[in-house]
Design an enzyme around this catalytic site. Structure first.
Site, PDB file in Angstrom:
ATOM      1  N   LYS A 190       5.924  -0.714 -27.528  1.00 59.38           N
ATOM      2  CA  LYS A 190       6.754  -0.494 -26.351  1.00 59.38           C
ATOM      3  C   LYS A 190       6.413  -1.523 -25.269  1.00 59.38           C
ATOM      4  CE  LYS A 190       9.056   3.267 -27.572  1.00 59.38           C
ATOM      5  NZ  LYS A 190      10.528   3.360 -27.594  1.00 59.38           N
ATOM      6  N   LYS A 205      19.909   6.241 -36.636  1.00 57.23           N
ATOM      7  CA  LYS A 205      19.275   7.555 -36.710  1.00 57.23           C
ATOM      8  C   LYS A 205      20.267   8.531 -37.325  1.00 57.23           C
ATOM      9  CE  LYS A 205      16.504   6.241 -32.762  1.00 57.23           C
ATOM     10  NZ  LYS A 205      16.123   6.431 -31.358  1.00 57.23           N
TER      11      LYS A 205
END
Length: 224
Positions: A14, A115
């Site tokens: 991240k 997803k």
């Protein structure tokens, strides 16, 4: 965090966190490289950069498999992709079934982060993958073991790049045991949620009713 995944060879880091700078991001990437020098690295900005910041980051962070969602909009992704050599992945830009087609149409990404649940299930994701011609990374929407199994099936069916499905290890509890890692891979297995865990993790009645109402409104669109 790295020690939780001793045999994994691909990591997503991240970046672009609020209150942090590109210097912080570069230090974090360098730390992972020093600990896992043979690993393949990706970074994920969650749409946190401007186009100019994304271009500068691509120049600074070194070799990466891709930069995930460097900017917020599809148009910005397309501009960044035109200006950098590092591949670009779209994540938040792909939430509804029509989204990946728009990403492909605008040439906004090299990789689609897909997803299962938001895109309508394994079969729908397989069709999208076939239609797009983009590389695919099947990822988790922080699913329970039930959703992770669906993701693993989709990842195998679509020949996904290293999938982002190891998120169970971020949970304190789940409805079933975590999937085993074998030499950096997760093994697909049948899942039977534990009744006691289901009871202990049950949503409040008001939330449950909200979901049932929402599903009821969806039924006409599913032909049910």
């Amino acid at each position: 965090m790295l020690e939780r995944y001793p045999s994994v060879r691909t990591f997503k880091i991240k970046v672009a966190e609020k209150g942090q700078t590109l210097i912080d991001d570069a230090a974090r990437v360098a730390a992972v490289r020093s600990l896992r020098p043979d690993a393949v690295l990706r970074v994920d900005a969650n749409g946190g950069w401007t186009v100019e910041e994304a271009v500068r980051a691509a120049e600074t962070l070194g070799k990466l498999e891709y930069i995930e969602q460097p900017c917020a909009t599809v148009e910005e992704l397309a501009e960044v992709r035109r200006r950098v050599f590092t591949p670009i992945a779209a994540d938040e830009s792909i939430r509804k079934v029509a989204d990946p087609y728009r990403v492909a149409e605008l040439g906004a990404a090299d990789v689609a982060v897909a997803k299962v649940a938001p895109l309508g299930g394994v079969r729908r994701l397989m069709k999208i993958s076939s239609d797009l011609g983009l590389k695919l990374t099947v990822a988790s929407a922080l699913d329970t073991a039930v959703g992770i199994r669906a993701g693993l099936i989709a990842a195998k069916a679509t020949r996904s790049q290293a999938a982002g499905l190891a998120t169970q290890r971020l949970f304190i509890e789940d409805v079933a045991d975590s999937f085993d890692f074998v030499d950096g891979r997760m093994r697909i297995a049948d899942i039977t949620p534990d009744p006691d865990r289901l009871s202990g993790l049950a949503a409040p009645g008001e939330r449950k009713d909200w979901w049932f109402e929402r599903l009821t409104r969806c039924l006409p669109y599913l032909g049910g």
